[in-house]
Scaffold this motif. Structure first.
Motif, PDB file in Angstrom:
ATOM      1  N   LEU A 186       1.138  -1.115  -0.004  1.00 43.02           N
ATOM      2  CA  LEU A 186      -0.293   0.141   0.216  1.00 43.02           C
ATOM      3  C   LEU A 186       1.174   1.342  -0.024  1.00 43.02           C
ATOM      4  N   PRO A 187       0.534   2.486  -0.330  1.00 46.57           N
ATOM      5  CA  PRO A 187       1.312   3.189  -0.935  1.00 46.57           C
ATOM      6  C   PRO A 187       2.035   3.624   1.045  1.00 46.57           C
ATOM      7  N   THR A 188       2.792   3.784   0.455  1.00 45.27           N
ATOM      8  CA  THR A 188       4.395   4.317   1.617  1.00 45.27           C
ATOM      9  C   THR A 188       4.812   3.073   2.782  1.00 45.27           C
ATOM     10  N   GLY A 189       3.776   2.476   3.002  1.00 43.26           N
ATOM     11  CA  GLY A 189       3.885   1.217   4.132  1.00 43.26           C
ATOM     12  C   GLY A 189       2.423   1.632   4.353  1.00 43.26           C
ATOM     13  N   VAL A 190       1.497   2.070   4.355  1.00 46.80           N
ATOM     14  CA  VAL A 190       0.738   2.020   5.540  1.00 46.80           C
ATOM     15  C   VAL A 190      -0.200   0.940   5.411  1.00 46.80           C
ATOM     16  N   ALA A 191      -0.531   0.242   7.045  1.00 46.94           N
ATOM     17  CA  ALA A 191      -1.011  -0.863   7.044  1.00 46.94           C
ATOM     18  C   ALA A 191      -2.290  -1.451   6.165  1.00 46.94           C
ATOM     19  N   VAL A 192      -3.105   0.224   5.878  1.00 45.97           N
ATOM     20  CA  VAL A 192      -4.438   0.035   6.036  1.00 45.97           C
ATOM     21  C   VAL A 192      -5.034   1.278   4.746  1.00 45.97           C
ATOM     22  N   GLU A 193      -6.135   1.064   4.440  1.00 48.10           N
ATOM     23  CA  GLU A 193      -6.493   1.707   3.309  1.00 48.10           C
ATOM     24  C   GLU A 193      -7.882   1.717   2.993  1.00 48.10           C
ATOM     25  N   VAL A 194      -8.501   2.807   3.237  1.00 51.60           N
ATOM     26  CA  VAL A 194     -10.009   2.200   3.255  1.00 51.60           C
ATOM     27  C   VAL A 194     -10.133   3.445   2.164  1.00 51.60           C
ATOM     28  N   GLU A 195     -11.504   3.330   2.261  1.00 56.95           N
ATOM     29  CA  GLU A 195     -12.478   4.144   1.011  1.00 56.95           C
ATOM     30  C   GLU A 195     -14.054   3.840   1.396  1.00 56.95           C
ATOM     31  N   ALA A 196     -15.440   4.889   1.074  1.00 59.56           N
ATOM     32  CA  ALA A 196     -16.215   5.299   1.430  1.00 59.56           C
ATOM     33  C   ALA A 196     -17.440   5.584   0.611  1.00 59.56           C
ATOM     34  N   VAL A 197     -19.196   4.541   0.323  1.00 61.63           N
ATOM     35  CA  VAL A 197     -19.606   5.916   0.102  1.00 61.63           C
ATOM     36  C   VAL A 197     -20.951   5.881   0.876  1.00 61.63           C
ATOM     37  N   PHE A 198     -21.530   7.137   0.792  1.00 62.06           N
ATOM     38  CA  PHE A 198     -22.249   7.677   1.644  1.00 62.06           C
ATOM     39  C   PHE A 198     -23.017   8.312   0.930  1.00 62.06           C
ATOM     40  N   GLU A 199     -24.442   7.789   1.576  1.00 62.40           N
ATOM     41  CA  GLU A 199     -25.959   8.810   0.593  1.00 62.40           C
ATOM     42  C   GLU A 199     -25.852   9.819   1.505  1.00 62.40           C
ATOM     43  N   VAL A 200     -27.048  10.480   1.013  1.00 61.78           N
ATOM     44  CA  VAL A 200     -26.786  12.104   2.038  1.00 61.78           C
ATOM     45  C   VAL A 200     -28.530  11.590   1.736  1.00 61.78           C
ATOM     46  N   LYS A 201     -29.437  11.464   3.119  1.00 63.90           N
ATOM     47  CA  LYS A 201     -31.011  11.349   2.829  1.00 63.90           C
ATOM     48  C   LYS A 201     -31.782  12.230   2.821  1.00 63.90           C
ATOM     49  N   ASN A 202     -31.181  14.117   2.849  1.00 67.96           N
ATOM     50  CA  ASN A 202     -32.190  14.092   3.111  1.00 67.96           C
ATOM     51  C   ASN A 202     -31.416  15.707   2.744  1.00 67.96           C
TER      52      ASN A 202
END
Length: 146
Positions: free
Chosen positions: A130-146
């Motif tokens: 992973l970039p720069t040797g990091v242990a974890v990378e996370v991405e996410a998707v959120f819904e705007v409900k209102n």
């Protein structure tokens, strides 16, 4: 208690961020889509990083994601977590990526509710680097409900 209040109560920083090379969170229609957010923890799961350390690293990624989402949208309230993609820097025989990414999912469940808006789809994948040797990378998707 609102999502904003829960995040603040848990000590998650929601302070303003300086724009960087890439946009950390983009709104498209009723979705908020984040870039990958990397952990402060470096190292390889199954070699020099334990599952427990990886769990905390994934939780660290989730906190950074929440800050980016807050800075883009102005609040965490009224959001639903749709999808999480967790990437784990893994030794060749390491197969517990799901236990690592639980750190991210558990924090999102705590903020948005496990049986409600925090109940999300997820992938937990192992990578040879992973970039720069990091242990974890996370991405996410959120819904705007209102």
């Amino acid at each position: 208690m609102s999502a904003d209040q829960k995040a603040k109560e848990l000590g998650i920083s929601l302070e303003a961020q300086e724009p960087g090379y890439l946009n950390l969170c983009v709104r498209s229609g009723n979705q908020l889509i984040t870039s990958g957010h990397v952990s402060d923890q470096k190292g390889i799961l199954g070699k020099d990083v334990t599952i427990e350390q990886g769990y905390e690293a994934a939780k660290n990624c989730a906190a950074k994601i929440l800050r980016s989402v807050y800075n883009t949208h102005g609040t965490l309230d009224g959001l639903r977590v749709i999808k999480v993609l967790g990437c784990v820097y893994s030794a060749p025989d390491f197969t517990d990526q799901h236990l690592v990414i639980n750190g991210c999912s558990d924090l999102l469940h705590e903020i948005f509710g496990k049986d409600g808006d925090g109940y999300h789809a997820r992938s937990a994948l192992g990578f040879s680097a992973l970039p720069t040797g990091v242990a974890v990378e996370v991405e996410a998707v959120f819904e705007v409900k209102n």
